[in-house]
Design an enzyme around this catalytic site. Structure first.
Site, PDB file in Angstrom:
ATOM      1  N   HIS A 131       0.834  -1.208   0.000  1.00 65.09           N
ATOM      2  CA  HIS A 131       0.000   0.000   0.000  1.00 65.09           C
ATOM      3  C   HIS A 131       0.866   1.255   0.000  1.00 65.09           C
ATOM      4  O   HIS A 131       0.612   2.205  -0.751  1.00 65.09           O
ATOM      5  CB  HIS A 131      -0.918  -0.019   1.222  1.00 65.09           C
ATOM      6  CG  HIS A 131      -1.718   1.236   1.397  1.00 65.09           C
ATOM      7  ND1 HIS A 131      -2.997   1.396   0.898  1.00 65.09           N
ATOM      8  CD2 HIS A 131      -1.414   2.408   2.026  1.00 65.09           C
ATOM      9  CE1 HIS A 131      -3.438   2.605   1.199  1.00 65.09           C
ATOM     10  NE2 HIS A 131      -2.505   3.232   1.892  1.00 65.09           N
ATOM     11  N   GLU A 132       1.885   1.290   0.845  1.00 63.59           N
ATOM     12  CA  GLU A 132       2.735   2.477   0.925  1.00 63.59           C
ATOM     13  C   GLU A 132       3.542   2.671  -0.353  1.00 63.59           C
ATOM     14  O   GLU A 132       3.727   3.806  -0.818  1.00 63.59           O
ATOM     15  CB  GLU A 132       3.666   2.381   2.141  1.00 63.59           C
ATOM     16  CG  GLU A 132       2.943   2.331   3.474  1.00 63.59           C
ATOM     17  CD  GLU A 132       1.959   3.471   3.661  1.00 63.59           C
ATOM     18  OE1 GLU A 132       2.200   4.570   3.111  1.00 63.59           O
ATOM     19  OE2 GLU A 132       0.943   3.283   4.351  1.00 63.59           O
ATOM     20  N   HIS A 135       1.413   4.299  -2.920  1.00 66.18           N
ATOM     21  CA  HIS A 135       1.360   5.758  -2.778  1.00 66.18           C
ATOM     22  C   HIS A 135       2.557   6.407  -3.469  1.00 66.18           C
ATOM     23  O   HIS A 135       2.423   7.447  -4.125  1.00 66.18           O
ATOM     24  CB  HIS A 135       1.353   6.148  -1.298  1.00 66.18           C
ATOM     25  CG  HIS A 135       0.002   6.115  -0.662  1.00 66.18           C
ATOM     26  ND1 HIS A 135      -1.102   6.714  -1.230  1.00 66.18           N
ATOM     27  CD2 HIS A 135      -0.433   5.566   0.514  1.00 66.18           C
ATOM     28  CE1 HIS A 135      -2.157   6.544  -0.439  1.00 66.18           C
ATOM     29  NE2 HIS A 135      -1.772   5.844   0.622  1.00 66.18           N
ATOM     30  N   GLU A 193      -6.698   6.690  -1.170  1.00 72.24           N
ATOM     31  CA  GLU A 193      -6.537   5.481  -0.371  1.00 72.24           C
ATOM     32  C   GLU A 193      -7.118   4.270  -1.102  1.00 72.24           C
ATOM     33  O   GLU A 193      -6.519   3.192  -1.110  1.00 72.24           O
ATOM     34  CB  GLU A 193      -7.217   5.660   0.989  1.00 72.24           C
ATOM     35  CG  GLU A 193      -6.537   6.660   1.899  1.00 72.24           C
ATOM     36  CD  GLU A 193      -5.115   6.253   2.268  1.00 72.24           C
ATOM     37  OE1 GLU A 193      -4.811   5.048   2.259  1.00 72.24           O
ATOM     38  OE2 GLU A 193      -4.309   7.157   2.549  1.00 72.24           O
TER      39      GLU A 193
END
Length: 272
Positions: A131-132, A135, A193
């Site tokens: 997930h990071e 980003h 998100e």
């Protein structure tokens, strides 16, 4: 609207709010002073936002040989995402959580808490890391970090005695906090998100690890407190602050249940 455009609009909007505070505090002299401060802050946030975010979270660089599984997973997932391997940091908190920061994929960092490594199984940690890195690949970490620091961090970040403006400045900040929160909501869209979750599922080949991780992270927020300024909550994969008040005002996270549902739907659509 592109992330870069949102970044510049955020900088301009928050600069205008700085000037407004200056006018309330000191009239024409205050406007000039706060305009100079705003320009300096904008320059510093663009070039040094990652360092400041890491310092504020008390993160330290990972030592050589430390957390080898984490390092291996970051290298693997960064290769899948086709981005440079980010610098890794560890935060001294037992609450499982993490965030990414940096002005570009070449100048990025990922910070995880001690609790993330100690309390979560490796597949869930991989989900969080994916997930990071999503980003970073999607280039939305810069606007998030800038939003954190320019959300009147220096006004909300200490006791009244520590505020450079004293009581009048604090009152001005309270009056315009809803406007600042609206700017943050605009710049740091909740859709980012969902997009990062979807990108992470693609990198992993399944949404299950991240879906399971989000559930674990939410439970961690409820039972393990974390000392975080409300204005910085948007940095983290899940809002590290439970409850309402200022935390709710600056929240940019969609509901965890909705994020998990979309990840489950990803697996269902791919027959997983």
């Amino acid at each position: 609207m592109t992330t870069r455009m949102r970044t510049w609009i955020l900088l301009a909007g928050l600069s205008a709010l700085f000037v407004a505070v200056g006018g309330l505090v000191g009239g024409t002299s205050g406007i000039i002073l706060f305009l100079v401060i705003a320009v300096g802050f904008n320059f510093a946030m663009f070039w040094f936002s990652d360092r400041l975010a890491l310092k504020m979270s008390r993160a330290r660089p990972l030592e050589p040989g430390e957390a080898p599984d984490l390092v291996a997973d970051v290298e693997d997932l960064a290769q899948r995402a086709r981005i440079p391997v980010p610098r890794l940091y560890l935060m001294p908190s037992q609450q499982p959580n993490a965030f990414a920061t940096g002005r570009s994929p070449k100048h990025s960092a990922v910070a995880v808490t001690e609790g993330l490594l100690a309390l979560m199984p490796r597949d869930q940690v991989r989900g969080v890391i994916a997930h990071e890195l999503a980003h970073i690949r999607n280039r939305d970490v810069l606007v998030t970090t800038i939003a954190h620091f320019l959300q009147f961090q220096w006004l909300f970040g200490g006791d009244d005695d520590e505020s450079p403006l004293g009581f009048v400045g604090m009152l001005a900040a309270i009056l315009i906090a809803p406007i600042a929160a609206m700017l943050l909501q605009f710049a740091v869209s909740r859709q980012r998100e969902f997009l990062a979750d979807a990108t992470a599922a693609e990198l992993l080949g399944t949404g299950r690890p991240l879906a399971d991780a989000l559930g674990t992270l939410q439970r961690g927020v409820e039972v393990l407190p974390m000392e975080v300024n409300p204005a910085s909550a948007s940095l983290y994969i899940v809002n590290p602050l439970a409850g309402g008040g200022m935390s709710a005002l600056f929240s940019t996270h969609p509901p965890i249940a909705a994020r998990i549902e979309r990840l489950r739907a990803f697996d269902a659509a791919h027959g997983l």
